[in-house]
Write a protein that holds these residues in place. Sequence first.
Motif, PDB file in Angstrom:
ATOM      1  N   TRP A 465      25.350  -9.521  -0.192  1.00 21.95           N
ATOM      2  CA  TRP A 465      24.055  -9.700  -0.832  1.00 21.95           C
ATOM      3  C   TRP A 465      23.890  -8.737  -2.011  1.00 21.95           C
ATOM      4  O   TRP A 465      23.163  -9.025  -2.962  1.00 21.95           O
ATOM      5  N   GLN A 466      24.584  -7.627  -1.916  1.00 23.98           N
ATOM      6  CA  GLN A 466      24.490  -6.660  -3.004  1.00 23.98           C
ATOM      7  C   GLN A 466      25.612  -6.847  -4.026  1.00 23.98           C
ATOM      8  O   GLN A 466      25.435  -6.577  -5.219  1.00 23.98           O
ATOM      9  N   SER A 467      26.766  -7.312  -3.525  1.00 21.24           N
ATOM     10  CA  SER A 467      27.922  -7.389  -4.416  1.00 21.24           C
ATOM     11  C   SER A 467      28.178  -8.778  -4.994  1.00 21.24           C
ATOM     12  O   SER A 467      28.813  -8.912  -6.026  1.00 21.24           O
ATOM     13  N   THR A 468      27.718  -9.830  -4.318  1.00 17.65           N
ATOM     14  CA  THR A 468      28.094 -11.188  -4.718  1.00 17.65           C
ATOM     15  C   THR A 468      26.906 -12.108  -4.938  1.00 17.65           C
ATOM     16  O   THR A 468      26.806 -12.796  -5.956  1.00 17.65           O
ATOM     17  N   VAL A 469      26.004 -12.146  -3.992  1.00 13.37           N
ATOM     18  CA  VAL A 469      24.942 -13.158  -3.995  1.00 13.37           C
ATOM     19  C   VAL A 469      24.106 -13.107  -5.264  1.00 13.37           C
ATOM     20  O   VAL A 469      23.859 -14.128  -5.923  1.00 13.37           O
ATOM     21  N   LEU A 470      23.657 -11.898  -5.627  1.00 14.19           N
ATOM     22  CA  LEU A 470      22.788 -11.795  -6.806  1.00 14.19           C
ATOM     23  C   LEU A 470      23.508 -12.157  -8.089  1.00 14.19           C
ATOM     24  O   LEU A 470      22.907 -12.661  -9.034  1.00 14.19           O
ATOM     25  N   ASP A 471      24.820 -11.877  -8.102  1.00 13.86           N
ATOM     26  CA  ASP A 471      25.581 -12.205  -9.302  1.00 13.86           C
ATOM     27  C   ASP A 471      25.947 -13.683  -9.366  1.00 13.86           C
ATOM     28  O   ASP A 471      26.056 -14.262 -10.459  1.00 13.86           O
ATOM     29  N   LYS A 472      26.131 -14.294  -8.208  1.00 10.91           N
ATOM     30  CA  LYS A 472      26.655 -15.660  -8.173  1.00 10.91           C
ATOM     31  C   LYS A 472      25.572 -16.723  -8.110  1.00 10.91           C
ATOM     32  O   LYS A 472      25.743 -17.841  -8.636  1.00 10.91           O
ATOM     33  N   TYR A 473      24.459 -16.390  -7.449  1.00 16.97           N
ATOM     34  CA  TYR A 473      23.435 -17.410  -7.229  1.00 16.97           C
ATOM     35  C   TYR A 473      22.126 -17.020  -7.900  1.00 16.97           C
ATOM     36  O   TYR A 473      21.819 -15.837  -8.063  1.00 16.97           O
ATOM     37  N   ARG A 474      21.333 -18.097  -8.248  1.00 17.88           N
ATOM     38  CA  ARG A 474      20.004 -17.895  -8.843  1.00 17.88           C
ATOM     39  C   ARG A 474      19.112 -19.050  -8.439  1.00 17.88           C
ATOM     40  O   ARG A 474      19.606 -20.129  -8.087  1.00 17.88           O
ATOM     41  N   VAL A 475      17.838 -18.828  -8.497  1.00 16.53           N
ATOM     42  CA  VAL A 475      16.875 -19.882  -8.156  1.00 16.53           C
ATOM     43  C   VAL A 475      17.025 -21.041  -9.136  1.00 16.53           C
ATOM     44  O   VAL A 475      17.170 -20.831 -10.334  1.00 16.53           O
ATOM     45  N   GLY A 476      17.024 -22.274  -8.609  1.00 18.72           N
ATOM     46  CA  GLY A 476      17.165 -23.477  -9.408  1.00 18.72           C
ATOM     47  C   GLY A 476      18.577 -23.982  -9.480  1.00 18.72           C
ATOM     48  O   GLY A 476      18.812 -25.092  -9.983  1.00 18.72           O
ATOM     49  N   MET A 477      19.542 -23.199  -8.939  1.00 21.89           N
ATOM     50  CA  MET A 477      20.951 -23.622  -8.978  1.00 21.89           C
ATOM     51  C   MET A 477      21.213 -24.642  -7.883  1.00 21.89           C
ATOM     52  O   MET A 477      20.675 -24.555  -6.790  1.00 21.89           O
ATOM     53  N   ASP A 478      22.043 -25.638  -8.233  1.00 17.43           N
ATOM     54  CA  ASP A 478      22.490 -26.614  -7.240  1.00 17.43           C
ATOM     55  C   ASP A 478      23.783 -26.095  -6.588  1.00 17.43           C
ATOM     56  O   ASP A 478      24.717 -25.679  -7.306  1.00 17.43           O
TER      57      ASP A 478
END
Length: 579
Positions: A465-478
């Motif tokens: 969640w600190q190393s990958t999620v914020l960098d890889k995902y964003r709101v509105g992404m499919d």
Amino acid sequence: MMSETDKLEEAVDTPTEAPDLELSAHEESQDLVELYAQSLREITEGEIVRGTVLEIRNEMVLIDIGYKSEGAIPIKEFLTPSGEITVKVGDAVDVYLEQKEDSDGLIVLSREKAEKTKIWEEIRRAYENGEVITGMILGRTKGGLTVDIGVRAFLPGSQVDLRPVRDLDKLIGKSFPMKVIKLNQRRGNIVLSRRELLEDERKTLKERTLQSLEEGKVIRGKVKNITEYGAFIDLGGLDGLLHITDMSWGRVGHPSELFTVGEEIEVVVLKFDRAAERVSLGHKQRLKDPWENVEQQFPVGSRVSGKVISLTDYGAFVELAEGIEGLVHISEMSWTQRVKHPSKVVSIGDTIEVVVLDVDKANKRISLGLRQIEPNPWLSIEESYPVGTRVEGTVRNLTDFGAFVELNDGIDGLIHVSDMSWTKRVRHPSEILKRGDKVEAVVLHTDKANRRISLGLKQSQPDPWQSTVLDKYRVGMDVKAKVVRLTDFGAFVELEDGVEGLLHISELSHERVAKPEDVVSIDQELWLKIIKLDANERKLGLSLRAYLDDQGASSESTDQKSSADRPSDDRQEEGSEVQ
């Protein structure tokens, strides 16, 4: 040969020749006349008379019974089983007069019948006077034993002893004193009883014992019977109870461990009710109570050696000295292990070293500790396992709330189910671990007082969640995800890198959905839109409805299966259907 009768007749007929001896000769003559008259007394057939052996021939023995003629008896009646003759000329013998004269003018006598008649007379006298006779057991017969008392007699099985005898054969060939309890000479029936004699003896002995008994007296007795709760001791016509609790100052599992039937032992009279004829006995009371100085002998904190004599589910009993035992409770066997049964640590017969934890003299209890022999590793647990330390261990046990991991020195740490994965909602540890797995974890917390170590499995790996999620995902992404779990309020889905998100039931369709399984199923792959992302709370919200809206088609006309491999920015063709 001249018989005694002929001699008497000759003496009577011979005249006296010495005038100076006329008076004495006359007197002698009178005596001889009287003897002669007696010799001619009337004798009756069937009597036992006394006679003298006159001559011993090859087949016969001539007997003079003072009658006008001699009697002859077959020599076999005077022979021993080995063939030796039992009389000599001049011996006096008792004989039975069968007939006064036979065809040869001799009287008919019988030594054998005389002996039997005498035996029957002795038996009758014993029967009438209650006297004791001795008989030898010859063999078994229906209902009892045959006995030789000069003639054959019957000893019923119920009259052999005070208690039933299981093996009557062992009595054959032995002689015992008995009483005649029934007699019929005409039929030749004799019934004997040994039990009646023993009862009389026991009654006499009992009266003597009752007179001599008193509380506190040390006496000897014989173990008569053994039961689960004690032993009955024959004190001499009277039985006393030696209860199992009064046998030894130590632990006794069963009386047979200490005594055997027939053994003679020394006991103390504890209680005596003369009226009820009840006696309570003690065996351990002969010795001083070893618990009197137990506090001085085994002070609290001392290290002592003992022998393991018994195991139970809750601990092991250790004999410290004769009559003194202590208990090592299962909780006092190891600092680090959760001992399920004492047999995992000690065995019966082991000699072990223990520490005295507590002494209860009043209740005769000593608490012992086995683990106290070694230093307590929990006292230095904070130094040995500081927070943040990486440790290795083996999964020892799984529970609903986590997994216990045995570390190198035997200490267990707990990985809680919430500390097993950064990304998954773990319902049971078995989803991640199994018994015997080697794992690496991080020390999260130590509790010296309660002997606990908290470990983290997920903390040994970077937080996605600190190393990958914020960098890889964003709101509105499919994103493409797989349904891994269904609940009443929606479905949990897993993204490609293992991150889980929630597809709420309200985000499945524009229509009202009663149950998530009406729209989706486990392992089904879907294209979804991220509608919420909170890294601090590690929450990811997804929507099927928003994804379909974004494609410009209703959820009822979207075919998710046919579009499972589409990239997130592609659009679904209209007319597809949600599976």
